[in-house]
Design a protein around this motif. Structure first.
Motif, PDB file in Angstrom:
ATOM      1  N   ILE A 175     -89.320 -57.338 -60.200  1.00 40.55           N
ATOM      2  CA  ILE A 175     -87.854 -57.664 -61.191  1.00 40.55           C
ATOM      3  C   ILE A 175     -86.916 -56.325 -61.584  1.00 40.55           C
ATOM      4  O   ILE A 175     -87.892 -55.661 -62.650  1.00 40.55           O
ATOM      5  CB  ILE A 175     -87.366 -58.564 -62.280  1.00 40.55           C
ATOM      6  N   GLY A 176     -86.129 -55.778 -61.824  1.00 41.43           N
ATOM      7  CA  GLY A 176     -86.083 -54.054 -62.169  1.00 41.43           C
ATOM      8  C   GLY A 176     -85.109 -54.495 -63.725  1.00 41.43           C
ATOM      9  O   GLY A 176     -84.561 -55.617 -63.795  1.00 41.43           O
ATOM     10  N   VAL A 177     -85.935 -53.921 -64.391  1.00 41.24           N
ATOM     11  CA  VAL A 177     -85.717 -54.207 -65.774  1.00 41.24           C
ATOM     12  C   VAL A 177     -84.923 -52.339 -66.831  1.00 41.24           C
ATOM     13  O   VAL A 177     -84.553 -51.741 -65.997  1.00 41.24           O
ATOM     14  CB  VAL A 177     -86.485 -54.384 -66.747  1.00 41.24           C
ATOM     15  N   ILE A 178     -85.305 -52.620 -67.466  1.00 41.18           N
ATOM     16  CA  ILE A 178     -84.417 -50.964 -68.890  1.00 41.18           C
ATOM     17  C   ILE A 178     -85.745 -50.145 -68.635  1.00 41.18           C
ATOM     18  O   ILE A 178     -87.083 -49.578 -67.813  1.00 41.18           O
ATOM     19  CB  ILE A 178     -84.816 -51.256 -70.317  1.00 41.18           C
ATOM     20  N   PRO A 179     -85.303 -48.900 -68.181  1.00 35.20           N
ATOM     21  CA  PRO A 179     -86.615 -47.996 -68.230  1.00 35.20           C
ATOM     22  C   PRO A 179     -87.587 -47.842 -69.243  1.00 35.20           C
ATOM     23  O   PRO A 179     -87.288 -48.473 -69.944  1.00 35.20           O
ATOM     24  CB  PRO A 179     -85.783 -45.957 -67.577  1.00 35.20           C
ATOM     25  N   GLU A 180     -88.872 -47.595 -68.777  1.00 40.16           N
ATOM     26  CA  GLU A 180     -89.685 -48.162 -69.944  1.00 40.16           C
ATOM     27  C   GLU A 180     -89.928 -48.583 -69.972  1.00 40.16           C
ATOM     28  O   GLU A 180     -91.209 -48.185 -71.326  1.00 40.16           O
ATOM     29  CB  GLU A 180     -89.709 -46.378 -70.244  1.00 40.16           C
ATOM     30  N   PRO A 181     -90.269 -49.437 -69.165  1.00 42.19           N
ATOM     31  CA  PRO A 181     -90.963 -51.147 -69.811  1.00 42.19           C
ATOM     32  C   PRO A 181     -92.381 -50.869 -70.339  1.00 42.19           C
ATOM     33  O   PRO A 181     -93.653 -50.784 -69.360  1.00 42.19           O
ATOM     34  CB  PRO A 181     -90.934 -52.335 -68.647  1.00 42.19           C
ATOM     35  N   GLU A 182     -92.265 -51.412 -71.584  1.00 40.26           N
ATOM     36  CA  GLU A 182     -94.104 -51.293 -72.615  1.00 40.26           C
ATOM     37  C   GLU A 182     -94.433 -51.940 -72.456  1.00 40.26           C
ATOM     38  O   GLU A 182     -95.413 -53.043 -72.939  1.00 40.26           O
ATOM     39  CB  GLU A 182     -93.771 -50.532 -73.224  1.00 40.26           C
ATOM     40  N   ASP A 183     -93.955 -53.598 -73.337  1.00 35.85           N
ATOM     41  CA  ASP A 183     -94.010 -54.741 -73.383  1.00 35.85           C
ATOM     42  C   ASP A 183     -93.223 -56.325 -72.943  1.00 35.85           C
ATOM     43  O   ASP A 183     -91.895 -56.088 -72.423  1.00 35.85           O
ATOM     44  CB  ASP A 183     -94.391 -54.942 -74.643  1.00 35.85           C
ATOM     45  N   ALA A 184     -94.002 -57.574 -73.008  1.00 36.57           N
ATOM     46  CA  ALA A 184     -93.149 -58.388 -72.878  1.00 36.57           C
ATOM     47  C   ALA A 184     -93.761 -59.578 -73.721  1.00 36.57           C
ATOM     48  O   ALA A 184     -94.966 -59.409 -73.845  1.00 36.57           O
ATOM     49  CB  ALA A 184     -93.037 -59.147 -71.761  1.00 36.57           C
ATOM     50  N   ALA A 185     -92.496 -60.429 -74.466  1.00 39.88           N
ATOM     51  CA  ALA A 185     -93.115 -61.972 -74.923  1.00 39.88           C
ATOM     52  C   ALA A 185     -92.423 -62.913 -73.638  1.00 39.88           C
ATOM     53  O   ALA A 185     -90.391 -63.240 -73.451  1.00 39.88           O
ATOM     54  CB  ALA A 185     -91.802 -61.028 -75.850  1.00 39.88           C
ATOM     55  N   ILE A 186     -93.486 -63.730 -73.682  1.00 40.29           N
ATOM     56  CA  ILE A 186     -92.932 -64.355 -72.652  1.00 40.29           C
ATOM     57  C   ILE A 186     -92.553 -66.083 -73.638  1.00 40.29           C
ATOM     58  O   ILE A 186     -93.359 -66.250 -75.154  1.00 40.29           O
ATOM     59  CB  ILE A 186     -94.310 -65.244 -72.005  1.00 40.29           C
ATOM     60  N   LEU A 187     -92.112 -67.187 -73.253  1.00 38.72           N
ATOM     61  CA  LEU A 187     -90.867 -68.407 -73.899  1.00 38.72           C
ATOM     62  C   LEU A 187     -92.228 -68.947 -74.159  1.00 38.72           C
ATOM     63  O   LEU A 187     -93.088 -68.892 -72.436  1.00 38.72           O
ATOM     64  CB  LEU A 187     -89.806 -68.723 -73.403  1.00 38.72           C
ATOM     65  N   PRO A 188     -92.435 -69.879 -74.755  1.00 40.80           N
ATOM     66  CA  PRO A 188     -93.930 -71.171 -74.739  1.00 40.80           C
ATOM     67  C   PRO A 188     -93.521 -71.783 -72.856  1.00 40.80           C
ATOM     68  O   PRO A 188     -94.264 -72.115 -72.758  1.00 40.80           O
ATOM     69  CB  PRO A 188     -93.236 -71.868 -75.994  1.00 40.80           C
ATOM     70  N   ASP A 189     -92.245 -72.279 -72.799  1.00 41.33           N
ATOM     71  CA  ASP A 189     -92.276 -73.107 -71.946  1.00 41.33           C
ATOM     72  C   ASP A 189     -92.419 -71.768 -70.397  1.00 41.33           C
ATOM     73  O   ASP A 189     -92.043 -72.754 -68.977  1.00 41.33           O
ATOM     74  CB  ASP A 189     -90.869 -73.699 -71.555  1.00 41.33           C
ATOM     75  N   ASN A 190     -92.304 -70.747 -70.545  1.00 40.10           N
ATOM     76  CA  ASN A 190     -92.735 -69.993 -69.195  1.00 40.10           C
ATOM     77  C   ASN A 190     -91.583 -70.032 -68.715  1.00 40.10           C
ATOM     78  O   ASN A 190     -91.567 -69.504 -67.702  1.00 40.10           O
ATOM     79  CB  ASN A 190     -94.130 -70.630 -68.788  1.00 40.10           C
ATOM     80  N   SER A 191     -90.039 -69.781 -68.723  1.00 39.47           N
ATOM     81  CA  SER A 191     -88.995 -69.866 -68.456  1.00 39.47           C
ATOM     82  C   SER A 191     -88.418 -69.005 -67.950  1.00 39.47           C
ATOM     83  O   SER A 191     -88.012 -67.932 -66.986  1.00 39.47           O
ATOM     84  CB  SER A 191     -88.017 -70.722 -68.981  1.00 39.47           C
ATOM     85  N   VAL A 192     -88.493 -67.612 -69.826  1.00 40.69           N
ATOM     86  CA  VAL A 192     -88.160 -66.370 -68.803  1.00 40.69           C
ATOM     87  C   VAL A 192     -89.073 -65.106 -70.570  1.00 40.69           C
ATOM     88  O   VAL A 192     -89.603 -66.431 -71.371  1.00 40.69           O
ATOM     89  CB  VAL A 192     -86.861 -66.572 -70.556  1.00 40.69           C
ATOM     90  N   ALA A 193     -88.491 -64.231 -69.582  1.00 40.69           N
ATOM     91  CA  ALA A 193     -89.714 -63.588 -70.602  1.00 40.69           C
ATOM     92  C   ALA A 193     -88.732 -62.207 -70.615  1.00 40.69           C
ATOM     93  O   ALA A 193     -87.587 -61.856 -70.332  1.00 40.69           O
ATOM     94  CB  ALA A 193     -90.511 -63.085 -69.953  1.00 40.69           C
ATOM     95  N   PHE A 194     -88.881 -61.698 -72.349  1.00 37.44           N
ATOM     96  CA  PHE A 194     -88.228 -60.641 -72.738  1.00 37.44           C
ATOM     97  C   PHE A 194     -89.083 -59.241 -73.035  1.00 37.44           C
ATOM     98  O   PHE A 194     -90.270 -59.478 -73.515  1.00 37.44           O
ATOM     99  CB  PHE A 194     -87.784 -60.870 -74.854  1.00 37.44           C
ATOM    100  N   ILE A 195     -88.081 -58.461 -71.879  1.00 35.13           N
ATOM    101  CA  ILE A 195     -89.174 -56.922 -71.761  1.00 35.13           C
ATOM    102  C   ILE A 195     -88.182 -55.812 -72.787  1.00 35.13           C
ATOM    103  O   ILE A 195     -87.216 -55.804 -73.325  1.00 35.13           O
ATOM    104  CB  ILE A 195     -88.579 -56.427 -70.569  1.00 35.13           C
ATOM    105  N   LEU A 196     -89.835 -54.931 -73.153  1.00 37.59           N
ATOM    106  CA  LEU A 196     -88.920 -54.115 -74.348  1.00 37.59           C
ATOM    107  C   LEU A 196     -89.274 -52.608 -74.580  1.00 37.59           C
ATOM    108  O   LEU A 196     -90.649 -53.256 -72.799  1.00 37.59           O
ATOM    109  CB  LEU A 196     -89.957 -53.995 -75.586  1.00 37.59           C
ATOM    110  N   SER A 197     -88.607 -52.153 -74.514  1.00 45.20           N
ATOM    111  CA  SER A 197     -89.450 -50.193 -73.898  1.00 45.20           C
ATOM    112  C   SER A 197     -89.094 -49.605 -75.239  1.00 45.20           C
ATOM    113  O   SER A 197     -87.780 -49.435 -76.740  1.00 45.20           O
ATOM    114  CB  SER A 197     -87.853 -49.838 -72.974  1.00 45.20           C
ATOM    115  N   ARG A 198     -90.107 -48.533 -75.840  1.00 44.01           N
ATOM    116  CA  ARG A 198     -90.236 -47.966 -76.774  1.00 44.01           C
ATOM    117  C   ARG A 198     -89.461 -46.305 -76.662  1.00 44.01           C
ATOM    118  O   ARG A 198     -89.552 -45.866 -77.492  1.00 44.01           O
ATOM    119  CB  ARG A 198     -91.152 -47.434 -77.371  1.00 44.01           C
ATOM    120  N   ALA A 199     -88.146 -46.545 -75.764  1.00 46.02           N
ATOM    121  CA  ALA A 199     -87.490 -45.341 -75.227  1.00 46.02           C
ATOM    122  C   ALA A 199     -85.950 -45.694 -75.209  1.00 46.02           C
ATOM    123  O   ALA A 199     -85.478 -44.951 -74.907  1.00 46.02           O
ATOM    124  CB  ALA A 199     -87.772 -44.514 -74.310  1.00 46.02           C
ATOM    125  N   GLN A 200     -85.708 -47.218 -75.819  1.00 44.90           N
ATOM    126  CA  GLN A 200     -84.501 -47.404 -75.322  1.00 44.90           C
ATOM    127  C   GLN A 200     -84.056 -48.782 -76.655  1.00 44.90           C
ATOM    128  O   GLN A 200     -84.606 -49.529 -76.224  1.00 44.90           O
ATOM    129  CB  GLN A 200     -84.219 -48.578 -73.998  1.00 44.90           C
TER     130      GLN A 200
END
Length: 383
Positions: free
Chosen positions: A196-221
């Protein structure tokens, strides 16, 4: 005319006596609040702190003293306590290996080559496997934790810097920094399901407990990407007030808290509607945080202010900051049934700050334990 020698000794004696009393008081508090460690013979509570000389300091949290300083043979890029074994695992970025520290002996017992420039490590929920991406090799290695051997490898996108395992152990997310993508792998077969294409320079992910969705963090954006793990697609990109440093997911998965030193605060995100909600100003440079699940209290280290700020997440209330040394960074609770201590790495002062936390009285600094120059990573193990 010079004062009698005993006049100079008296103030020094008073200072030494006062420090001794404070240390004894801190030990008594920890002994009382960790009573199980005295009821069960042999139970130990240790903290592990990486230092700039490529070593890990081992801190006995009952004795309040550093009891070992273990060379790792390379820069400690990441460090995690093993979920079921009496071990601490980590990776060396310049050494290209994962390492295993035996908690019972405080000795390095294994180095496992994983490829060039590893920066993260994560475990399967049952603790049988460790997943390590190598950003210099564009690969993901799977390690059998019992045998301490690599049992599988997969090709990744360009420059994979982090891997995160879903709570059910079925998926592994790999953040490909150079590709601006996230690879979703089947954890058992290590087969790529989707990219999946995401924001530039992804570095971490937080996955919901039901494993349906994840939030992707970049420390440059100043944005987060939200991805659907079942459909393998990008849902949206969320605009933030500042460049984020960390994401903290509420245990029920209902809210995601995003810290940003640049915006001096925290933003709450509704994980069901994918909307950015409340914003709280926390201080000069809030950088790292740890959420106490049973009370809903979030503790946030402020690198510029030299303190930790308690935040009542439910009512959005900010309490008085607690001193925590110079340039506090990583922080962790003790792993008991009910946490009583908050440990904070003070990077500039070379200390581990020990903070007492309690619901019936104000939290406060117990003591600061010297651990070595420029400490950074932190793990805690009760065994």
């Amino acid at each position: 005319m010079f004062p009698p020698p005993n006049m100079n000794r008296t103030p020094k004696f008073r200072v030494i006596f006062l420090l001794a009393v404070l240390l004894i008081a801190a030990i008594i508090v920890i002994a009382r609040e960790h009573r199980p460690s005295f009821l069960r013979p042999g139970l130990r509570l240790y903290a592990y702190v990486s230092t700039s000389d490529n070593s890990v300091s081992v801190v006995d949290l009952v004795k309040l003293a550093t009891v070992a300083h273990v060379p790792m043979g390379g820069t400690v890029a990441a460090m995690r306590e093993h979920p079921i074994r009496a071990e601490v695992w980590g990776v060396s970025s310049n050494g290209g290996f994962a390492w295993v520290l035996d908690s019972r002996t405080s000795r390095l017992v294994a180095r496992i080559p994983v490829g060039a420039l590893p920066y993260s490590i994560d475990f399967s929920p049952d603790g049988r496997r460790a997943y390590v991406p190598a950003s210099g090799n564009n690969s993901l290695s799977v390690i059998d934790c019992g045998a301490r051997q690599i049992i599988a490898r997969a090709v990744t996108g360009a420059q994979p810097v982090a891997a995160r395992v879903s709570s059910d152990g079925k998926l592994v997310l790999v953040m490909n920094k150079k590709d601006a993508s996230v690879g979703i792998y089947d954890a058992a077969a290590l087969q790529l399901r989707s990219t999946i294409g995401v924001i530039p320079e992804p570095e971490d992910a937080a996955i919901l407990p039901d494993n349906s969705v994840a939030f992707i963090l970049s420390r440059a954006q100043k944005r987060l990407s939200v991805i659907d793990l079942r459909k393998g697609q990008l849902l949206t990109n969320l605009e933030l007030a500042g460049v984020p440093s960390q994401m903290i997911l509420k245990p029920d998965g209902g809210e995601l808290y995003v810290l940003s030193p640049e915006s001096h605060g925290l933003q709450a995100i509704n994980t069901w509607t994918h909307e950015v909600g409340d914003y709280l100003v926390l201080g000069s440079a809030p950088t790292r945080g740890a959420l106490l699940a049973d009370t809903g209290e979030l503790f946030v280290s402020d690198a510029a202010a030299g303190s930790v700020t308690p935040v009542d997440i439910s009512y959005r209330r900010v309490s008085r900051p607690i001193p925590a040394g110079q340039n506090p960074g990583a922080l962790r609770f003790d792993p008991g049934d009910k946490a009583r201590l908050l440990l904070v790495v003070s990077q500039a002062s070379g200390d581990l700050s020990v903070i007492r936390i309690a619901s019936d009285r104000a939290s406060g600094l117990l003591t600061m334990i010297p651990v070595g120059d420029q400490p950074r990573e932190l793990a805690v193990k009760l065994f």
